[in-house]
Design an enzyme around this catalytic site. Sequence first.
Site, PDB file in Angstrom:
ATOM      1  N   THR A  50     -10.187   1.537  13.697  1.00 22.78           N
ATOM      2  CA  THR A  50     -10.476   0.387  12.835  1.00 22.78           C
ATOM      3  C   THR A  50     -11.856   0.546  12.211  1.00 22.78           C
ATOM      4  OG1 THR A  50      -9.181  -0.897  14.414  1.00 22.78           O
ATOM      5  CG2 THR A  50     -10.389  -2.121  12.743  1.00 22.78           C
ATOM      6  N   LYS A  78     -31.677  -8.856  23.407  1.00 28.44           N
ATOM      7  CA  LYS A  78     -32.814  -9.759  23.663  1.00 28.44           C
ATOM      8  C   LYS A  78     -32.369 -11.204  23.772  1.00 28.44           C
ATOM      9  CE  LYS A  78     -35.443  -6.880  20.486  1.00 28.44           C
ATOM     10  NZ  LYS A  78     -35.943  -6.913  19.097  1.00 28.44           N
TER      11      LYS A  78
HETATM   12  N1   CP Z   1      -5.621   0.487  16.578  1.00 23.00           N
HETATM   13  C1   CP Z   1      -6.900   0.209  16.885  1.00 23.00           C
HETATM   14  O1   CP Z   1      -7.341  -0.936  16.793  1.00 23.00           O
HETATM   15  O2   CP Z   1      -7.630   1.288  17.291  1.00 23.00           O
HETATM   16  P1   CP Z   1      -9.192   1.266  17.626  1.00 23.00           P
HETATM   17  O3   CP Z   1      -9.362   0.387  18.858  1.00 23.00           O
HETATM   18  O4   CP Z   1      -9.566   2.684  17.853  1.00 23.00           O
HETATM   19  O5   CP Z   1      -9.896   0.636  16.459  1.00 23.00           O
END
Ligand code: CP
Length: 300
Positions: A50, A78
């Site tokens: 993503t 922080k």
């Molecule tokens: N499909 C998907 O959300 O993969 P990532 O967690 O690698 O972003």
Amino acid sequence: MNHLISMRDLTKAEIQQFISTAAKIEKGELQPDLTGRVMGALFFEPSTRTHLSFETAMKRLGGEVISMSGTKGTSVEKGETLADTVKVINQYSDIIVIRHALEGAARYVSEQVTVPVVNAGDGANQHPTQSLLDLYSIYKTQNRLTGLTIALIGDLKYGRTVHSLVHALAHTQPKFYFISPPSLQMPRYIKDELREMKVDFEEGEHVEDVINQLDILYVTRIQRERFADPVDYERVKNAYVISRALLQNVKPNLKVLHPLPRVNEISTDVDQTKYAYYFQQAKNGVFMRQAILSILLGEI
Ligand code: CP
């Protein structure tokens, strides 16, 4: 459309616009220009696809990216609140893409800022950009979205991708099979919504019972990070492994999808079969995220 937070918020026409825009971008018929625009990518939870496909999408459209992967080295360490963090990123960027462990985080952020917000996954709740690329992948492989027989298998309790996807497909007259261990069934509130919408679904534990009827087998990882008790995860972690042998007598148009990452729920001997589509599915994510950025930034 100001934000993309949940598949529930989208009309059929809006979903169709995302799909047709992604298709035009992939074919080179449309080349939106986001030169001078900045995407703030705030990934409080781990991500490969993503995060990097959004970055690729923005860069291919001529835009720039500022990025956070986890909170290490940021002022969240922080004690800065989420609201203050995003109000600041609001000053630096034209659109915010956020993944966060808290359900509802993306909607909360959309109420704090003045730029469009994209939900890149909020806890076990929703992952709408994954669902849009899943729809695009299903459409590309089946030449239609309506009337398909689709099994969703694995962790249907915590898997946000399947929660989003059933909402996305609910208007397409699907026949759903929900295949999971009893402890990881689709949440009741989603099943109640499907019943209200008169969507045809059945629950079961054994993929062998339905595999030969399917157009789409959508496999999901058991979401280890969402289990309160590691012992419960150990009990179900190997509940399903899709192997080449299982695919002996399936329909010729079957495609196996998976949002990835996989652990061991699809054996690698499936990768070379004509049924495997999960890596192309990940590639489709770039076209869909180009479409999402262009539409939300008003360039389409
Ligand atoms: N499909 C998907 O959300 O993969 P990532 O967690 O690698 O972003």
